[in-house]
Design a protein around this motif. Structure first.
Motif, short mmCIF file in Angstrom:
data_model
loop_
_atom_site.label_atom_id
_atom_site.label_comp_id
_atom_site.label_asym_id
_atom_site.label_seq_id
_atom_site.Cartn_x
_atom_site.Cartn_y
_atom_site.Cartn_z
N ARG A 7 0.87 -1.17 0.00
CA ARG A 7 0.00 0.00 0.00
C ARG A 7 0.91 1.22 0.00
NH1 ARG A 7 -2.72 -0.17 5.26
NH2 ARG A 7 -3.75 1.72 4.60
N GLN A 29 -1.24 6.85 -9.56
CA GLN A 29 -2.52 6.30 -10.05
C GLN A 29 -2.46 5.98 -11.53
OE1 GLN A 29 -5.04 9.48 -8.56
NE2 GLN A 29 -5.72 8.21 -6.84
N GLN A 30 -1.74 6.78 -12.30
CA GLN A 30 -1.62 6.53 -13.75
C GLN A 30 -0.75 5.31 -14.02
OE1 GLN A 30 -0.05 10.25 -15.14
NE2 GLN A 30 -2.03 11.29 -15.03
N GLN A 31 0.34 5.17 -13.26
CA GLN A 31 1.28 4.06 -13.49
C GLN A 31 0.72 2.72 -13.03
OE1 GLN A 31 4.97 4.31 -14.19
NE2 GLN A 31 4.73 6.40 -14.89
N LYS A 32 -0.08 2.73 -11.97
CA LYS A 32 -0.69 1.51 -11.42
C LYS A 32 0.30 0.36 -11.30
CE LYS A 32 -5.20 2.74 -13.21
NZ LYS A 32 -6.20 2.50 -14.20
N THR A 37 -1.49 -0.90 -4.05
CA THR A 37 -2.70 -0.10 -3.88
C THR A 37 -2.26 1.30 -3.51
OG1 THR A 37 -3.88 -2.03 -3.06
CG2 THR A 37 -4.86 0.11 -2.59
N VAL A 38 -2.74 2.29 -4.24
CA VAL A 38 -2.40 3.68 -3.98
C VAL A 38 -3.56 4.32 -3.23
CG1 VAL A 38 -1.82 5.91 -5.02
CG2 VAL A 38 -0.97 3.78 -6.05
N GLU A 39 -3.26 4.96 -2.11
CA GLU A 39 -4.30 5.55 -1.27
C GLU A 39 -3.97 6.99 -0.90
OE1 GLU A 39 -5.18 3.09 2.14
OE2 GLU A 39 -4.57 1.30 1.03
#
Length: 95
Positions: A7, A29-32, A37-39
């Motif tokens: 995370r 968020q763009q690279q994922k 999990t990006v929070e």
């Protein structure tokens, strides 16, 4: 070797936000990155050190993150499984 699920918390509180944290969040968020999990989070208690990024469960605090630095974190830590000591907050991760 399997990369552990992680995370990544990106502070979006006042000072970090003012210092560019929304751009850092957008890049993540763009690279994922796989298994990440990006929070969004509120203050991580290190105001003036931002933008702050916390990688869990590794418990690594990266500070003064820029778009170039977040790219290094993605490639080296999140995908390569190696921390980046020179980007880690020195008060929490003394060398």
């Amino acid at each position: 070797m399997d990369i552990p699920a992680r995370r990544v918390l990106v502070c979006q509180h006042r000072t970090c936000k003012k210092d560019g944290a929304p751009e850092i969040l957008a890049i993540l968020q763009q690279q994922k990155p796989i298994n990440v999990t990006v929070e969004v989070c509120e203050c991580l208690g290190l105001c003036g050190s931002g933008p702050m990024v916390l990688v869990l469960p590794d418990n690594i605090y990266y500070w003064h993150i820029t778009p170039k630095k977040i790219q290094s974190i993605i490639e080296t830590h999140l995908l390569g499984n190696d921390t980046i000591p020179n980007l880690m907050h020195p008060r929490l991760h003394p060398h």
